[in-house]
Design a protein around this motif. Structure first.
Motif: not given
Length: 127
Positions: A56-63, A99-107
């Motif tokens: 939705g917002g394009g925020t990215t996260y990385y190991a 992988a894809a997730a349709s639910t909101w994830l905390n992390g």
């Protein structure tokens, strides 16, 4: 039927680059999913999160192990998520999964919550 198809894996020498692509079919991910991610699993190890993106917002996260070397991006026109991998190291050798997730994830760097998975593409980095 939802399908995620990865491509772009291969064998490279240390310091090289690869670009992985994950194309979603049967679903317009930009309207239906919250997160998409790339995970990897080496032989004898647990599957681990590499990078993920909030659609939705394009925020990215990385190991931490890939920060500064890998970049995840979304291509809405192609219903795809890409992973640009630079300065590859032998420790990056693994099967890479989209992988894809349709639910909101905390992390989103954990496998929990991701309901849809691709079949994987192999990345091998030699020293």
């Amino acid at each position: 039927q939802v399908q995620l198809v990865e491509s772009g894996g291969g064998s490279v020498q240390a310091g090289g680059s690869l670009r992985l692509s994950c194309v979603a079919s049967g679903y317009t991910y930009s309207r239906n999913w919250n997160f998409m991610g790339w995970f990897r699993q080496a032989p004898g190890k647990e599957r681990e999160g590499v990078a993920c993106i909030y659609i939705g917002g394009g925020t990215t996260y990385y190991a931490d192990s890939v920060k500064g070397r890998f970049t995840i991006s979304q291509d809405n026109a192609k219903n795809a998520v890409n992973l640009q991998m630079n300065d590859l190291k032998p420790d990056d050798t693994a099967m890479y999964y989209c992988a894809a997730a349709s639910t909101w994830l905390n992390g989103c760097l954990k496998t929990r919550g991701f309901a849809y998975w691709g079949q994987g593409t192999q990345v091998t980095v030699s020293s």
